[in-house]
Design a protein around this motif. Structure first.
Motif, PDB file in Angstrom:
ATOM      1  N   LEU A 140      57.712  47.275 -24.552  1.00 43.40           N
ATOM      2  CA  LEU A 140      56.423  46.798 -24.052  1.00 43.40           C
ATOM      3  C   LEU A 140      55.981  47.581 -22.827  1.00 43.40           C
ATOM      4  CD1 LEU A 140      57.033  42.946 -24.418  1.00 43.40           C
ATOM      5  CD2 LEU A 140      55.693  44.408 -25.937  1.00 43.40           C
ATOM      6  N   ARG A 141      56.928  48.004 -22.020  1.00 48.94           N
ATOM      7  CA  ARG A 141      56.584  48.772 -20.825  1.00 48.94           C
ATOM      8  C   ARG A 141      55.909  50.099 -21.184  1.00 48.94           C
ATOM      9  NH1 ARG A 141      58.173  48.053 -15.752  1.00 48.94           N
ATOM     10  NH2 ARG A 141      59.407  46.218 -15.200  1.00 48.94           N
ATOM     11  N   THR A 142      56.187  50.620 -22.389  1.00 54.25           N
ATOM     12  CA  THR A 142      55.543  51.872 -22.770  1.00 54.25           C
ATOM     13  C   THR A 142      54.035  51.710 -22.896  1.00 54.25           C
ATOM     14  OG1 THR A 142      55.812  51.494 -25.158  1.00 54.25           O
ATOM     15  CG2 THR A 142      57.628  52.591 -23.998  1.00 54.25           C
ATOM     16  N   ALA A 143      53.588  50.535 -23.316  1.00 55.02           N
ATOM     17  CA  ALA A 143      52.147  50.288 -23.409  1.00 55.02           C
ATOM     18  C   ALA A 143      51.504  50.342 -22.034  1.00 55.02           C
ATOM     19  CB  ALA A 143      51.881  48.932 -24.069  1.00 55.02           C
ATOM     20  N   PHE A 144      52.184  49.783 -21.054  1.00 54.88           N
ATOM     21  CA  PHE A 144      51.643  49.782 -19.700  1.00 54.88           C
ATOM     22  C   PHE A 144      51.758  51.166 -19.064  1.00 54.88           C
ATOM     23  CE2 PHE A 144      53.365  45.201 -19.823  1.00 54.88           C
ATOM     24  CZ  PHE A 144      52.261  44.776 -20.540  1.00 54.88           C
ATOM     25  N   GLY A 145      52.838  51.877 -19.396  1.00 59.51           N
ATOM     26  CA  GLY A 145      52.983  53.233 -18.873  1.00 59.51           C
ATOM     27  C   GLY A 145      51.919  54.165 -19.414  1.00 59.51           C
ATOM     28  N   ALA A 146      51.575  53.995 -20.715  1.00 60.91           N
ATOM     29  CA  ALA A 146      50.545  54.838 -21.316  1.00 60.91           C
ATOM     30  C   ALA A 146      49.169  54.547 -20.729  1.00 60.91           C
ATOM     31  CB  ALA A 146      50.524  54.630 -22.830  1.00 60.91           C
ATOM     32  N   LEU A 147      48.980  53.321 -20.222  1.00 65.37           N
ATOM     33  CA  LEU A 147      47.687  52.943 -19.652  1.00 65.37           C
ATOM     34  C   LEU A 147      47.314  53.828 -18.463  1.00 65.37           C
ATOM     35  CD1 LEU A 147      45.273  50.987 -19.447  1.00 65.37           C
ATOM     36  CD2 LEU A 147      46.736  49.456 -18.120  1.00 65.37           C
ATOM     37  N   VAL A 148      48.303  54.277 -17.717  1.00 63.75           N
ATOM     38  CA  VAL A 148      48.043  55.066 -16.505  1.00 63.75           C
ATOM     39  C   VAL A 148      47.250  56.327 -16.824  1.00 63.75           C
ATOM     40  CG1 VAL A 148      49.122  56.317 -14.602  1.00 63.75           C
ATOM     41  CG2 VAL A 148      50.116  54.151 -15.401  1.00 63.75           C
ATOM     42  N   ALA A 149      47.516  56.941 -17.988  1.00 62.98           N
ATOM     43  CA  ALA A 149      46.844  58.196 -18.336  1.00 62.98           C
ATOM     44  C   ALA A 149      45.583  57.987 -19.163  1.00 62.98           C
ATOM     45  CB  ALA A 149      47.819  59.085 -19.113  1.00 62.98           C
ATOM     46  N   CYS A 150      45.189  56.731 -19.414  1.00 63.26           N
ATOM     47  CA  CYS A 150      44.042  56.448 -20.283  1.00 63.26           C
ATOM     48  C   CYS A 150      42.718  56.649 -19.561  1.00 63.26           C
ATOM     49  CB  CYS A 150      44.096  54.991 -20.776  1.00 63.26           C
ATOM     50  SG  CYS A 150      45.257  54.712 -22.095  1.00 63.26           S
ATOM     51  N   ASP A 151      41.679  56.849 -20.356  1.00 63.03           N
ATOM     52  CA  ASP A 151      40.304  56.748 -19.879  1.00 63.03           C
ATOM     53  C   ASP A 151      40.135  55.342 -19.297  1.00 63.03           C
ATOM     54  OD1 ASP A 151      37.590  56.173 -19.699  1.00 63.03           O
ATOM     55  OD2 ASP A 151      37.067  57.148 -21.569  1.00 63.03           O
ATOM     56  N   PRO A 152      39.585  55.201 -18.076  1.00 61.85           N
ATOM     57  CA  PRO A 152      39.473  53.871 -17.479  1.00 61.85           C
ATOM     58  C   PRO A 152      38.563  52.920 -18.234  1.00 61.85           C
ATOM     59  CG  PRO A 152      38.286  55.487 -16.176  1.00 61.85           C
ATOM     60  CD  PRO A 152      39.078  56.260 -17.187  1.00 61.85           C
ATOM     61  N   GLY A 153      37.730  53.435 -19.133  1.00 64.62           N
ATOM     62  CA  GLY A 153      36.883  52.562 -19.926  1.00 64.62           C
ATOM     63  C   GLY A 153      35.678  52.045 -19.161  1.00 64.62           C
ATOM     64  N   PRO A 154      35.082  50.945 -19.632  1.00 64.79           N
ATOM     65  CA  PRO A 154      33.861  50.423 -18.998  1.00 64.79           C
ATOM     66  C   PRO A 154      34.158  49.864 -17.610  1.00 64.79           C
ATOM     67  CG  PRO A 154      34.665  48.888 -20.640  1.00 64.79           C
ATOM     68  CD  PRO A 154      35.487  50.122 -20.791  1.00 64.79           C
ATOM     69  N   PRO A 155      33.145  49.785 -16.735  1.00 65.70           N
ATOM     70  CA  PRO A 155      33.362  49.244 -15.382  1.00 65.70           C
ATOM     71  C   PRO A 155      33.841  47.796 -15.431  1.00 65.70           C
ATOM     72  CG  PRO A 155      31.231  50.342 -15.544  1.00 65.70           C
ATOM     73  CD  PRO A 155      31.753  50.229 -16.937  1.00 65.70           C
ATOM     74  N   ALA A 156      34.545  47.406 -14.405  1.00 68.31           N
ATOM     75  CA  ALA A 156      34.982  46.013 -14.287  1.00 68.31           C
ATOM     76  C   ALA A 156      33.770  45.123 -14.023  1.00 68.31           C
ATOM     77  CB  ALA A 156      35.989  45.872 -13.157  1.00 68.31           C
ATOM     78  N   GLN A 157      33.796  43.920 -14.579  1.00 68.76           N
ATOM     79  CA  GLN A 157      32.699  42.976 -14.415  1.00 68.76           C
ATOM     80  C   GLN A 157      33.246  41.564 -14.588  1.00 68.76           C
ATOM     81  OE1 GLN A 157      30.495  44.014 -18.345  1.00 68.76           O
ATOM     82  NE2 GLN A 157      30.610  41.778 -18.305  1.00 68.76           N
ATOM     83  N   ARG A 158      32.408  40.549 -14.383  1.00 66.13           N
ATOM     84  CA  ARG A 158      32.821  39.191 -14.696  1.00 66.13           C
ATOM     85  C   ARG A 158      32.974  39.084 -16.208  1.00 66.13           C
ATOM     86  NH1 ARG A 158      32.193  35.185 -10.671  1.00 66.13           N
ATOM     87  NH2 ARG A 158      33.155  33.787 -12.205  1.00 66.13           N
ATOM     88  N   VAL A 159      34.026  38.413 -16.641  1.00 63.13           N
ATOM     89  CA  VAL A 159      34.291  38.243 -18.064  1.00 63.13           C
ATOM     90  C   VAL A 159      34.617  36.779 -18.327  1.00 63.13           C
ATOM     91  CG1 VAL A 159      35.099  40.615 -18.365  1.00 63.13           C
ATOM     92  CG2 VAL A 159      36.750  38.815 -17.796  1.00 63.13           C
ATOM     93  N   HIS A 160      34.866  36.457 -19.583  1.00 65.03           N
ATOM     94  CA  HIS A 160      35.245  35.090 -19.940  1.00 65.03           C
ATOM     95  C   HIS A 160      36.619  34.768 -19.377  1.00 65.03           C
ATOM     96  CE1 HIS A 160      36.763  31.776 -22.430  1.00 65.03           C
ATOM     97  NE2 HIS A 160      35.507  31.456 -22.656  1.00 65.03           N
ATOM     98  N   GLY A 161      37.595  35.615 -19.645  1.00 68.16           N
ATOM     99  CA  GLY A 161      38.914  35.473 -19.064  1.00 68.16           C
ATOM    100  C   GLY A 161      39.956  34.812 -19.942  1.00 68.16           C
ATOM    101  N   ASP A 162      39.515  34.078 -20.977  1.00 65.63           N
ATOM    102  CA  ASP A 162      40.470  33.429 -21.889  1.00 65.63           C
ATOM    103  C   ASP A 162      39.823  33.287 -23.264  1.00 65.63           C
ATOM    104  OD1 ASP A 162      42.812  32.178 -22.745  1.00 65.63           O
ATOM    105  OD2 ASP A 162      42.143  30.185 -22.131  1.00 65.63           O
ATOM    106  N   LEU A 163      39.278  34.372 -23.760  1.00 65.64           N
ATOM    107  CA  LEU A 163      38.473  34.319 -24.977  1.00 65.64           C
ATOM    108  C   LEU A 163      39.363  34.292 -26.220  1.00 65.64           C
ATOM    109  CD1 LEU A 163      35.482  34.306 -25.824  1.00 65.64           C
ATOM    110  CD2 LEU A 163      35.654  36.795 -26.120  1.00 65.64           C
TER     111      LEU A 163
END
Length: 452
Positions: free
Chosen positions: A305-328
């Motif tokens: 599972l840690r590999t998923a989080f490690g790969a996140l570091v090199a990812c495109d950051p994606g869309p800007p952070a915003q308010r979200v539902h949080g538990d959809l």
């Protein structure tokens, strides 16, 4: 919003009544679906406020503590809970399920104590307080003056499992009474109100609400329109699975609705910068370690599972952070006719309120819904992974058609957020519904071994 002041009712002192109630509540609280500390005994109860809301009904805010487990700042770990308790000499048979117990000592000795939300009379009186804005000791009742709530609506308690308590009045309005209370404005009041101001029709707007000013400002309940002919997405998905029917059209439309809500949220609240992937990955890894400490079944999968989080570091950051539902998930959306509506913006109740009110990547919500399709598919045997896969594809396609970007092209982000969600689910199920633990564990195995 309008506010008038009514005569202040008697506020009951903290000493006497708790001598009658403490023993009963120590046994009753851990049995409640919404109680967060099921894995830790209640070792002490502190009264934060107690008000006689009307004759025979006490409103309480209590702190349930767990000695030996340090909380933030070294304080005893625990949570604040909102209780509405009925007290009477004789309890009608129809209220038998609501009984907490009969007090054996203190000023309430010999009296039956029960959950007043289960009592139609108390529920109706509570609605009357919401219909007429005013105060009751530290409690403040407020309302949208443009909406008229009729008198005499018949109440009923929703029996569905949830982390709060909900009352439906005459199939016209629904009152959510928050049980676990944290200081600040609850997102389930803040967000629907802001979206209504944006003209977003996907979210029912608040009609009236209840808050407290003591010991700190906090939201206690919200009244909203009730969609009487609506069905929740979870029920509809299970019906489709049971009949062998397809759910991709509904999933596509749900993706569109999610994107529209996200766009309205981005307009209603200030957006944040792109999330720093390294910091997000570190937080996810920290949550993984904490969950593995509590759930031994998770530990063999931690390295994968840690590999998923490690790969996140090199990812495109994606869309800007915003308010979200949080538990959809599918239980947080309703379908009435051909339209989808999004409800329950409280976020994950186990997380701090400030965190739930912060900005996040919208991928977080998308991952939650994708996990929900998998949950639904695993409710029937044999498991139909292709059903979940088609729904996931259709949902992402619908989202892309409205949002202007495609979640499927953010594979690293999506995998990390889906992994983080599955870890949360493992911890939740282990604490609250152990029989469901195999569902998220199957996703954990997939995400850890095959990488998504």
């Amino acid at each position: 919003m309008t506010k008038t002041v009514s005569p202040r009712p008697r506020t009951v002192g903290a000493t006497g009544p708790m001598a009658s109630l403490a023993g009963l509540l120590r046994e009753w609280l851990p049995r409640q679906r919404w109680f967060a500390g099921k894995d830790r005994p209640v070792t002490d109860l502190g009264l934060l406020s107690m008000t006689e809301l009307f004759t025979g009904c006490l409103h309480l805010l209590v702190h349930a503590g767990h000695t030996g487990v340090p909380g933030p700042g070294g304080d005893p770990a625990g949570d604040c809970y909102q209780l509405l308790l009925g007290v009477r000499q004789h309890l009608a048979p129809r209220l038998g399920r609501a009984l907490i117990g009969r007090a054996e000592q203190g000023p309430l000795a010999g009296l039956a104590v029960y959950d007043a939300l289960q009592d139609p009379r108390s529920a109706q009186l509570l609605l009357e307080r919401l219909r007429r804005p005013g105060t009751a000791g530290p409690l403040v009742f407020e309302a949208d003056p443009s909406v008229e709530v009729p008198a005499g609506l018949v109440p009923r308690v929703l029996e569905a499992e949830q982390s709060n308590s909900s009352l439906v009045y005459g199939d016209e309005f629904i009152l959510k009474v928050f049980r676990r209370i944290q200081p600040g404005v609850n997102p389930d009041l803040e967000v629907p109100g802001a979206l209504a101001a944006q003209g977003c029709g996907r979210v029912p707007a608040p009609v009236a609400w209840l808050r407290t000013t003591h010991p700190q400002e906090a939201t206690l309940g919200v009244l909203q329109p009730f969609l009487r002919n609506a069905s929740d997405g979870w029920t509809l998905a299970l019906q489709a699975l049971a009949s062998g029917g397809d759910f991709t059209a509904e999933a596509h439309q749900l993706g569109q609705a999610t994107a529209e809500v996200h766009l309205a949220l981005a307009s209603a609240f200030p957006s944040g910068p792109h999330e720093e992937n390294a910091r997000t990955a570190a937080a996810m890894a920290e949550r993984l370690d904490a969950a593995a400490h509590c759930v031994p079944a998770l530990r063999p999968y931690v390295p994968g599972l840690r590999t998923a989080f490690g790969a996140l570091v090199a990812c495109d950051p994606g869309p800007p952070a915003q308010r979200v539902h949080g538990d959809l998930h599918l239980g947080q959306v309703l379908r009435a006719g051909r339209d989808w509506f999004v409800i329950d913006f409280e976020g994950e109740p186990s997380r701090p309120l400030d965190e739930r009110r912060g900005t996040r990547s919208p991928v977080r919500d998308i991952a939650g819904m994708l996990r929900s399709f998998d949950y639904a598919a695993r409710q029937r045997r044999p498991w139909r992974p292709e059903w979940a896969r088609r729904c996931r594809e259709a949902y992402c396609a619908g989202y892309a058609s409205r949002a202007g970007w495609d979640p499927r092209k953010k594979h690293g982000l999506l995998r990390a957020y889906e992994t983080d969600r599955a870890v949360y689910e493992v911890l939740y199920e282990a604490r609250h519904r152990p029989d469901w633990l195999p569902v998220p564990m199957a996703a954990i195995e997939r995400l850890a071994v095959r990488g998504g």
